[in-house]
Motif scaffolding. Structure first.
Motif, mmCIF file in Angstrom:
data_model
loop_
_atom_site.group_PDB
_atom_site.id
_atom_site.type_symbol
_atom_site.label_atom_id
_atom_site.label_comp_id
_atom_site.label_asym_id
_atom_site.label_seq_id
_atom_site.Cartn_x
_atom_site.Cartn_y
_atom_site.Cartn_z
ATOM 1 N N VAL A 62 87.594 150.191 103.134
ATOM 2 C CA VAL A 62 86.744 149.886 104.279
ATOM 3 C C VAL A 62 85.305 149.706 103.824
ATOM 4 O O VAL A 62 84.910 150.153 102.746
ATOM 5 C CB VAL A 62 86.787 151.012 105.344
ATOM 6 N N SER A 63 84.534 149.037 104.662
ATOM 7 C CA SER A 63 83.075 149.023 104.510
ATOM 8 C C SER A 63 82.510 149.728 105.733
ATOM 9 O O SER A 63 83.031 149.594 106.841
ATOM 10 C CB SER A 63 82.540 147.598 104.400
ATOM 11 N N ILE A 64 81.455 150.489 105.519
ATOM 12 C CA ILE A 64 80.892 151.311 106.593
ATOM 13 C C ILE A 64 79.662 150.631 107.163
ATOM 14 O O ILE A 64 78.771 150.207 106.430
ATOM 15 C CB ILE A 64 80.548 152.721 106.067
ATOM 16 N N SER A 65 79.619 150.544 108.481
ATOM 17 C CA SER A 65 78.459 149.978 109.172
ATOM 18 C C SER A 65 77.411 151.069 109.371
ATOM 19 O O SER A 65 77.730 152.252 109.428
ATOM 20 C CB SER A 65 78.867 149.422 110.534
ATOM 21 N N LYS A 100 74.000 161.794 103.686
ATOM 22 C CA LYS A 100 75.331 161.482 103.166
ATOM 23 C C LYS A 100 75.699 160.004 103.320
ATOM 24 O O LYS A 100 76.544 159.501 102.584
ATOM 25 C CB LYS A 100 76.380 162.349 103.847
ATOM 26 N N ILE A 101 75.064 159.324 104.264
ATOM 27 C CA ILE A 101 75.436 157.936 104.534
ATOM 28 C C ILE A 101 74.697 156.951 103.630
ATOM 29 O O ILE A 101 75.147 155.820 103.437
ATOM 30 C CB ILE A 101 75.220 157.606 106.032
ATOM 31 N N VAL A 102 73.569 157.352 103.062
ATOM 32 C CA VAL A 102 72.739 156.442 102.257
ATOM 33 C C VAL A 102 73.532 155.727 101.158
ATOM 34 O O VAL A 102 73.451 154.506 101.046
ATOM 35 C CB VAL A 102 71.513 157.179 101.669
ATOM 36 N N PRO A 103 74.316 156.436 100.343
ATOM 37 C CA PRO A 103 75.031 155.704 99.287
ATOM 38 C C PRO A 103 76.201 154.861 99.782
ATOM 39 O O PRO A 103 76.745 154.061 99.031
ATOM 40 C CB PRO A 103 75.527 156.807 98.349
ATOM 41 N N LEU A 104 76.573 154.997 101.047
ATOM 42 C CA LEU A 104 77.762 154.315 101.552
ATOM 43 C C LEU A 104 77.477 153.014 102.286
ATOM 44 O O LEU A 104 78.388 152.218 102.488
ATOM 45 C CB LEU A 104 78.535 155.254 102.491
ATOM 46 N N VAL A 105 76.255 152.814 102.734
ATOM 47 C CA VAL A 105 75.926 151.609 103.500
ATOM 48 C C VAL A 105 74.965 150.735 102.706
ATOM 49 O O VAL A 105 74.332 151.185 101.761
ATOM 50 C CB VAL A 105 75.315 151.954 104.886
ATOM 51 N N GLY A 106 74.845 149.500 103.125
ATOM 52 C CA GLY A 106 73.974 148.559 102.430
ATOM 53 C C GLY A 106 72.495 148.783 102.686
ATOM 54 O O GLY A 106 71.653 148.334 101.926
ATOM 55 N N ASP A 107 72.143 149.496 103.750
ATOM 56 C CA ASP A 107 70.747 149.711 104.110
ATOM 57 C C ASP A 107 70.197 150.911 103.339
ATOM 58 O O ASP A 107 70.461 152.062 103.680
ATOM 59 C CB ASP A 107 70.632 149.952 105.616
ATOM 60 N N LYS A 108 69.417 150.649 102.316
ATOM 61 C CA LYS A 108 68.878 151.720 101.475
ATOM 62 C C LYS A 108 67.593 152.316 102.038
ATOM 63 O O LYS A 108 67.023 153.229 101.461
ATOM 64 C CB LYS A 108 68.626 151.204 100.047
ATOM 65 N N THR A 109 67.123 151.826 103.188
ATOM 66 C CA THR A 109 65.907 152.372 103.791
ATOM 67 C C THR A 109 66.197 153.596 104.657
ATOM 68 O O THR A 109 65.269 154.215 105.163
ATOM 69 C CB THR A 109 65.200 151.305 104.651
ATOM 70 N N ILE A 110 67.467 153.938 104.822
ATOM 71 C CA ILE A 110 67.817 155.088 105.657
ATOM 72 C C ILE A 110 67.229 156.370 105.080
ATOM 73 O O ILE A 110 66.737 157.221 105.812
ATOM 74 C CB ILE A 110 69.345 155.203 105.836
ATOM 75 N N GLY A 111 67.246 156.520 103.769
ATOM 76 C CA GLY A 111 66.707 157.721 103.139
ATOM 77 C C GLY A 111 65.238 157.926 103.456
ATOM 78 O O GLY A 111 64.813 159.021 103.841
#
Length: 194
Positions: A62-65, A100-111
């Motif tokens: 899967v890919s995570i949104s 926990k979601i930062v490495p799983l999604v394409g948006d690296k600005t979440i951190g």
């Protein structure tokens, strides 16, 4: 690393995430409520708990949104006035899920967004914990995430302990070792025995 016995870790792992299946999967039709068969087709969008989405992501199934609590709308609201945003409604485990979601999604600005949110709300949390009366606390506590409530409670108990100490609570105490008297012995000179 989550603690096996920590209820907050267990509940955080149950947060739903929207995923898109990259492969077809047989005998898992119950994951997709819109599926009429016992399989999930490639490209199907499904909401899964974090723990399952993470495991399927590691298997490249899967890919995570990006979750809705990290959407552009939420970011704009937090940038406008972080203290007034009800993060508990959006995600009770906002900070932990964000980390926990930062490495799983394409948006690296979440951190950096999670960091900005915490630093923006930190001063307000401490200020309220030191200045509000116990009876007025619940009015704004509903907007706090679980992590923020723990911080609020720790700050409040720290302030209560400090006030108790300042008002004459136990000050420095004499150590029990100092209360005992020592026997002083005078060394005798070596006797001159022939």
């Amino acid at each position: 690393m989550p603690s096996y016995y920590d209820i907050d870790d267990i509940l955080m792992e149950e947060e739903p995430l929207s995923v898109v299946f990259q492969v077809g999967a047989n005998a898992v039709g119950l994951l997709d409520p819109s599926s009429e068969t016992n399989s999930v087709d490639k490209g199907a969008k499904v909401d899964l708990p974090f723990w399952l989405a993470h495991e399927l992501y590691l298997r490249q199934a899967v890919s995570i949104s990006v979750p809705a609590c990290f959407s552009q709308r939420t970011r704009k609201e937090i940038q406008a006035d972080a203290a007034c945003v009800d993060l508990s409604f959006r995600c009770p485990y906002f900070y932990e899920l964000g980390c926990k979601i930062v490495p799983l999604v394409g948006d690296k600005t979440i951190g950096s967004f999670v960091h900005y949110t915490f630093t923006s709300r930190y001063k307000e949390i401490l200020s309220k914990s030191h200045s509000t009366h116990v009876s007025t606390g619940p009015k704004f506590l509903n907007r706090f995430t679980k992590e923020e409530r723990q911080l609020f409670d720790a700050a409040r108990s720290s302030m209560v302990a400090f006030k108790k100490w300042r008002e004459g609570g136990s000050r420095l105490e004499r150590a029990s070792v100092l209360g005992r008297k020592r026997k002083t012995t005078i060394p005798l000179p070596p006797s001159a025995t022939p």
